[in-house]
Design a protein around this motif. Sequence first.
Motif, mmCIF file in Angstrom:
data_model
loop_
_atom_site.group_PDB
_atom_site.id
_atom_site.type_symbol
_atom_site.label_atom_id
_atom_site.label_comp_id
_atom_site.label_asym_id
_atom_site.label_seq_id
_atom_site.Cartn_x
_atom_site.Cartn_y
_atom_site.Cartn_z
ATOM 1 N N ALA A 107 48.307 -87.793 77.432
ATOM 2 C CA ALA A 107 49.689 -88.541 77.372
ATOM 3 C C ALA A 107 50.949 -87.764 77.028
ATOM 4 O O ALA A 107 51.945 -88.091 77.234
ATOM 5 N N GLY A 108 50.609 -86.866 75.810
ATOM 6 C CA GLY A 108 51.827 -86.030 75.469
ATOM 7 C C GLY A 108 52.390 -85.210 76.447
ATOM 8 O O GLY A 108 53.569 -85.022 76.871
ATOM 9 N N ILE A 109 51.614 -84.559 77.450
ATOM 10 C CA ILE A 109 52.014 -83.706 78.742
ATOM 11 C C ILE A 109 52.713 -84.563 79.626
ATOM 12 O O ILE A 109 53.715 -84.183 80.157
ATOM 13 N N VAL A 110 52.080 -85.695 79.706
ATOM 14 C CA VAL A 110 52.760 -86.574 80.895
ATOM 15 C C VAL A 110 53.911 -86.917 80.754
ATOM 16 O O VAL A 110 54.886 -86.946 81.277
ATOM 17 N N SER A 111 54.170 -87.446 79.343
ATOM 18 C CA SER A 111 55.345 -88.045 78.772
ATOM 19 C C SER A 111 56.299 -86.861 78.379
ATOM 20 O O SER A 111 57.738 -87.072 78.987
ATOM 21 N N VAL A 112 56.129 -85.996 77.770
ATOM 22 C CA VAL A 112 57.121 -84.808 77.041
ATOM 23 C C VAL A 112 57.254 -84.073 78.189
ATOM 24 O O VAL A 112 58.662 -83.348 78.600
ATOM 25 N N LEU A 113 56.556 -83.312 79.061
ATOM 26 C CA LEU A 113 56.659 -82.365 79.828
ATOM 27 C C LEU A 113 57.113 -82.882 81.538
ATOM 28 O O LEU A 113 57.655 -82.337 82.184
ATOM 29 N N TYR A 114 56.280 -83.782 81.762
ATOM 30 C CA TYR A 114 56.502 -84.347 83.220
ATOM 31 C C TYR A 114 57.533 -85.651 83.261
ATOM 32 O O TYR A 114 57.686 -86.096 84.334
ATOM 33 N N TYR A 115 58.359 -86.169 82.054
ATOM 34 C CA TYR A 115 58.929 -87.217 82.111
ATOM 35 C C TYR A 115 58.710 -88.564 82.513
ATOM 36 O O TYR A 115 59.378 -88.885 83.098
ATOM 37 N N ARG A 116 57.435 -88.660 82.412
ATOM 38 C CA ARG A 116 57.130 -90.133 82.702
ATOM 39 C C ARG A 116 56.710 -90.851 81.407
ATOM 40 O O ARG A 116 55.914 -90.316 80.571
ATOM 41 N N HIS A 117 57.627 -91.825 81.426
ATOM 42 C CA HIS A 117 57.525 -92.305 79.808
ATOM 43 C C HIS A 117 56.447 -93.398 79.553
ATOM 44 O O HIS A 117 56.314 -94.631 80.062
ATOM 45 N N ILE A 118 55.184 -92.990 79.289
ATOM 46 C CA ILE A 118 54.131 -93.786 78.929
ATOM 47 C C ILE A 118 53.810 -93.481 77.142
ATOM 48 O O ILE A 118 54.367 -92.507 76.809
ATOM 49 N N PRO A 119 53.146 -94.139 76.749
ATOM 50 C CA PRO A 119 53.041 -94.103 75.177
ATOM 51 C C PRO A 119 52.103 -92.915 75.101
ATOM 52 O O PRO A 119 51.244 -92.637 75.637
ATOM 53 N N PHE A 120 52.634 -92.112 74.173
ATOM 54 C CA PHE A 120 51.968 -90.769 73.547
ATOM 55 C C PHE A 120 51.753 -90.840 72.319
ATOM 56 O O PHE A 120 51.236 -89.833 71.883
ATOM 57 N N GLN A 121 52.276 -91.797 71.558
ATOM 58 C CA GLN A 121 52.085 -91.901 70.121
ATOM 59 C C GLN A 121 51.468 -92.935 69.506
ATOM 60 O O GLN A 121 51.626 -93.964 70.112
#
Length: 531
Positions: A386-400
């Motif tokens: 979730a963190g990789i997808v949101s922070v690295l790949y800029y897809r805004h999904i919940p990761f926290q």
Amino acid sequence: MNGFNACDYQFFILCTTTLLYVVSVGTVLLRTNGDAGTFAADHTFRLANYFQDRMVLEADIPGSVLWGYGKPGAEVEIELLGDILLTGINDEGLWKQSLWAGIPTGPWDIDVYQSERGNYTGHVVLRDVYFGDVFLCVGEANMAFPVAKMFNASEELAASSEFPLIRLMRISPDSSFSALPEPRILQNWTIATPDSLKDFSALCWATGRRVSEDIRSRFGQKAPIGLIGAYRDAASPIRGWIPPNSIGHCTGTMQQPGTDSVLWNAMIAPIKTLRFTSVIWYQGESDAALDADTYGCLFKAMVEGWRGNFFREFFGIVQLGTRNSEDVPGATAQIRWEQTAEYGQVPNEALILVFMASAMDLADPESPFGSELPRYKEEIAQRLLAGIVSVLYYRHIPFQGPFPKRIQLGPDNASLCIEYDQQINFTPNAASNFEICCDTPIFRTDNWKDCRIWHNTTSRPSLSAGNTIVVSTPCAGNASASFVQYAWAVTPCGYKNCQVYATDYLGDPKGLPGPPFVLPTNWTRDDYNLV
């Protein structure tokens, strides 16, 4: 693999420091004449030892770098995709050349020639090379925990053939007083197979596999993923991983001469020319047995020191997991807090471009390898994704997971309301995960570390708001609640059975867990700069 308790860690630092580093020096001297090498005294033309067939190089900006050894004054030609890149060999017999970013995935052969006065005097070729995302997996025993011992190991090993573009390499778990030019390679670059995978990091593999699956689901094609393991299955305090001159003002009670930077020197500094998509870090068990108070300063110093040596700034961490008991009460919970620079969540102004996966609710008390080595690695990998997808790949999904945005003590001092930043899934437990510190007019607490007694209390979801919990305060008489802490225990709950979770996460109805925190009873998120 035997588990390590606090006594093991103390013994490692206090009793075997001299032996450990004598062995380390011997290893370094052996490398001078072995395959890890130092500078090529005979000026043999070659690439650095971790550039190998079947490897994955980083494809993104600014592009990967090749380097190696050769005859001083000669030229180097690199042929890739019909283009030729030129560079020279310096007086020390070293050469380095950057590749361009955005190279198609491959596979490619890379031909590298040494040229003198128009004549080729050396030639090496890298075959079956791909360009994609490369993850550097670093840490101690939980990162080193192998695929063969994780839950669902047989399924993971059998499925490895479905991921021929995930390539593995492992650095030898060595130490050195000074930075080495090249690491010792424990496992050469290889395609994932049941045999090559069984002793590789379970968490590193499970994370890389999920990244590959995510890319395949979005783009319809398999993605090259490089996984580099640089970890130790023994106690590895954080000081050993920090670059020289980066520890700075961090002091602590457990400083030991000769321990600083020795793992960085042998395992990380030699590969810092490589480009990485992100670091994945799982470490802290040994520091919980040594000096939790200093960990936050040391962790921040390490992240900043690594960023000063690597181009990429992304950093994924696993918030420390569980064990059946600890010798220093509260140390594990404090390490978890320090891993966020005492913000409770990342990224924040102190830890920018950092993402985190919690492991505090994945207890495995019956693990045959020790309760401190839980076999639940797939769950952590899913949370890291979730963190990789949101922070690295800029897809805004919940990761926290849910985190408080406002805490307010009621006027009657009998309860406090904790309002979270998202809707929550509340799990009522027999024992609440919330505890309260009570002040009296005589004993006032300005810092949570000075609280003398933490009182267990009860909690319930608010009847009027889906993101609020009401916590009772057990403070009697003229006492008042000053601080509240959540999940502040070495093992705060059983498997996925803590009290606060998000409502949904990538199909898991339990959602991401709310991380532990310790905060004043009158507090707003505006007091923090979370980014």
